[in-house]
Design a protein around this motif. Sequence first.
Motif, PDB file in Angstrom:
ATOM      1  N   PRO A 112       0.792  -1.234   0.000  1.00  0.00           N
ATOM      2  CA  PRO A 112       0.000   0.000   0.000  1.00  0.00           C
ATOM      3  C   PRO A 112       0.825   1.286   0.000  1.00  0.00           C
ATOM      4  N   ASN A 113       2.094   1.168   0.393  1.00  0.00           N
ATOM      5  CA  ASN A 113       2.938   2.366   0.480  1.00  0.00           C
ATOM      6  C   ASN A 113       4.249   2.171  -0.268  1.00  0.00           C
ATOM      7  N   GLY A 114       4.725   3.254  -0.808  1.00  0.00           N
ATOM      8  CA  GLY A 114       6.081   3.336  -1.312  1.00  0.00           C
ATOM      9  C   GLY A 114       6.788   4.374  -0.465  1.00  0.00           C
ATOM     10  N   THR A 115       8.090   4.512  -0.639  1.00  0.00           N
ATOM     11  CA  THR A 115       8.803   5.562   0.077  1.00  0.00           C
ATOM     12  C   THR A 115       9.850   6.193  -0.831  1.00  0.00           C
ATOM     13  N   PHE A 116      10.164   7.427  -0.529  1.00  0.00           N
ATOM     14  CA  PHE A 116      11.299   8.080  -1.158  1.00  0.00           C
ATOM     15  C   PHE A 116      12.103   8.719  -0.044  1.00  0.00           C
ATOM     16  N   GLU A 117      13.382   8.353   0.015  1.00  0.00           N
ATOM     17  CA  GLU A 117      14.268   8.875   1.046  1.00  0.00           C
ATOM     18  C   GLU A 117      15.368   9.709   0.391  1.00  0.00           C
ATOM     19  N   ILE A 118      15.388  11.003   0.706  1.00  0.00           N
ATOM     20  CA  ILE A 118      16.442  11.886   0.196  1.00  0.00           C
ATOM     21  C   ILE A 118      17.730  11.563   0.940  1.00  0.00           C
ATOM     22  N   THR A 119      18.777  11.253   0.180  1.00  0.00           N
ATOM     23  CA  THR A 119      20.069  10.934   0.807  1.00  0.00           C
ATOM     24  C   THR A 119      21.110  12.013   0.567  1.00  0.00           C
ATOM     25  N   ASN A 120      20.890  12.845  -0.458  1.00  0.00           N
ATOM     26  CA  ASN A 120      21.885  13.872  -0.779  1.00  0.00           C
ATOM     27  C   ASN A 120      21.270  14.921  -1.687  1.00  0.00           C
ATOM     28  N   VAL A 121      21.675  16.147  -1.507  1.00  0.00           N
ATOM     29  CA  VAL A 121      21.297  17.234  -2.418  1.00  0.00           C
ATOM     30  C   VAL A 121      22.596  17.908  -2.832  1.00  0.00           C
ATOM     31  N   THR A 122      22.836  17.954  -4.137  1.00  0.00           N
ATOM     32  CA  THR A 122      24.060  18.550  -4.669  1.00  0.00           C
ATOM     33  C   THR A 122      23.695  19.589  -5.713  1.00  0.00           C
ATOM     34  N   GLU A 123      24.714  20.204  -6.258  1.00  0.00           N
ATOM     35  CA  GLU A 123      24.498  21.152  -7.343  1.00  0.00           C
ATOM     36  C   GLU A 123      25.358  20.732  -8.519  1.00  0.00           C
ATOM     37  N   GLU A 124      24.738  20.654  -9.691  1.00  0.00           N
ATOM     38  CA  GLU A 124      25.445  20.303 -10.915  1.00  0.00           C
ATOM     39  C   GLU A 124      25.075  21.308 -11.994  1.00  0.00           C
ATOM     40  N   ASN A 125      26.055  21.947 -12.542  1.00  0.00           N
ATOM     41  CA  ASN A 125      25.829  22.932 -13.611  1.00  0.00           C
ATOM     42  C   ASN A 125      24.773  23.958 -13.229  1.00  0.00           C
ATOM     43  N   GLY A 126      24.837  24.432 -11.977  1.00  0.00           N
ATOM     44  CA  GLY A 126      23.920  25.461 -11.518  1.00  0.00           C
ATOM     45  C   GLY A 126      22.527  24.959 -11.173  1.00  0.00           C
ATOM     46  N   LYS A 127      22.307  23.661 -11.194  1.00  0.00           N
ATOM     47  CA  LYS A 127      20.997  23.084 -10.917  1.00  0.00           C
ATOM     48  C   LYS A 127      21.085  22.190  -9.684  1.00  0.00           C
ATOM     49  N   GLN A 128      20.104  22.295  -8.798  1.00  0.00           N
ATOM     50  CA  GLN A 128      20.073  21.424  -7.632  1.00  0.00           C
ATOM     51  C   GLN A 128      19.669  20.015  -8.075  1.00  0.00           C
ATOM     52  N   MET A 129      20.365  19.019  -7.545  1.00  0.00           N
ATOM     53  CA  MET A 129      20.083  17.619  -7.859  1.00  0.00           C
ATOM     54  C   MET A 129      19.741  16.891  -6.565  1.00  0.00           C
ATOM     55  N   VAL A 130      18.609  16.213  -6.580  1.00  0.00           N
ATOM     56  CA  VAL A 130      18.162  15.436  -5.424  1.00  0.00           C
ATOM     57  C   VAL A 130      18.474  13.973  -5.696  1.00  0.00           C
ATOM     58  N   GLU A 131      19.167  13.354  -4.757  1.00  0.00           N
ATOM     59  CA  GLU A 131      19.471  11.929  -4.851  1.00  0.00           C
ATOM     60  C   GLU A 131      18.758  11.219  -3.718  1.00  0.00           C
ATOM     61  N   GLY A 132      18.307  10.006  -4.000  1.00  0.00           N
ATOM     62  CA  GLY A 132      17.654   9.262  -2.934  1.00  0.00           C
ATOM     63  C   GLY A 132      17.255   7.878  -3.368  1.00  0.00           C
ATOM     64  N   ASN A 133      16.617   7.182  -2.444  1.00  0.00           N
ATOM     65  CA  ASN A 133      16.190   5.810  -2.674  1.00  0.00           C
ATOM     66  C   ASN A 133      14.675   5.755  -2.776  1.00  0.00           C
ATOM     67  N   LEU A 134      14.204   5.270  -3.933  1.00  0.00           N
ATOM     68  CA  LEU A 134      12.782   5.074  -4.166  1.00  0.00           C
ATOM     69  C   LEU A 134      12.478   3.601  -3.934  1.00  0.00           C
ATOM     70  N   THR A 135      11.529   3.338  -3.048  1.00  0.00           N
ATOM     71  CA  THR A 135      11.124   1.970  -2.751  1.00  0.00           C
ATOM     72  C   THR A 135       9.680   1.778  -3.178  1.00  0.00           C
ATOM     73  N   LEU A 136       9.466   0.823  -4.077  1.00  0.00           N
ATOM     74  CA  LEU A 136       8.140   0.416  -4.535  1.00  0.00           C
ATOM     75  C   LEU A 136       8.105  -1.105  -4.498  1.00  0.00           C
ATOM     76  N   LYS A 137       7.019  -1.664  -4.020  1.00  0.00           N
ATOM     77  CA  LYS A 137       6.876  -3.125  -3.952  1.00  0.00           C
ATOM     78  C   LYS A 137       8.060  -3.767  -3.222  1.00  0.00           C
ATOM     79  N   GLU A 138       8.535  -3.098  -2.171  1.00  0.00           N
ATOM     80  CA  GLU A 138       9.640  -3.546  -1.323  1.00  0.00           C
ATOM     81  C   GLU A 138      10.975  -3.672  -2.063  1.00  0.00           C
ATOM     82  N   VAL A 139      11.094  -3.013  -3.194  1.00  0.00           N
ATOM     83  CA  VAL A 139      12.339  -2.985  -3.964  1.00  0.00           C
ATOM     84  C   VAL A 139      12.838  -1.543  -3.975  1.00  0.00           C
TER      85      VAL A 139
END
Length: 170
Positions: A79-106
Amino acid sequence: MEWEGGKVSGGKHMGTINLKEGEVFVKDGKVTNGKFVIDMNSINVTDLTDAEEKAGLEGHLKGATDENADHFFNTKKYPNGTFEITNVTEENGKQMVEGNLTLKEVSHSIKFPATITVTDNDVTVVSDAFNIDRTKWGVNFNSGSVVKDLAGDKVIKDEITIKLSVKATK
């Protein structure tokens, strides 16, 4: 969250999925990490106006019947998925969000460009549109890369386009 998916031969559907809850952590005016719970039962198709078609597609995406439970997201089991932000960086003047997306326990790492605004009262994270490969999470229904000898007009793209918009209040 907004989503869009479609067939390789053309035609697409779009909709929304709600977040159940979440939190974002800020240090020195910058987002350091966070976690969001995705309510997979809130899958909503926004491009269909016929109520029966809309309900049918939403039911199929959620896996409402035993026959189609594992075609897409099987929300009875997951019934639930998750998104966990692990890092925020800047690349070529743009903020980039990195993280782990979990759907169906993967879980898989994803990275996407976003505009992040931190004020005294809230934090907003608005992503640019980005793609994920649904098959990485076992969402394989009518995937041409998974199902061989599938008629061309039945093949659904592996890529789902997502756009995330979150506002967290302090």
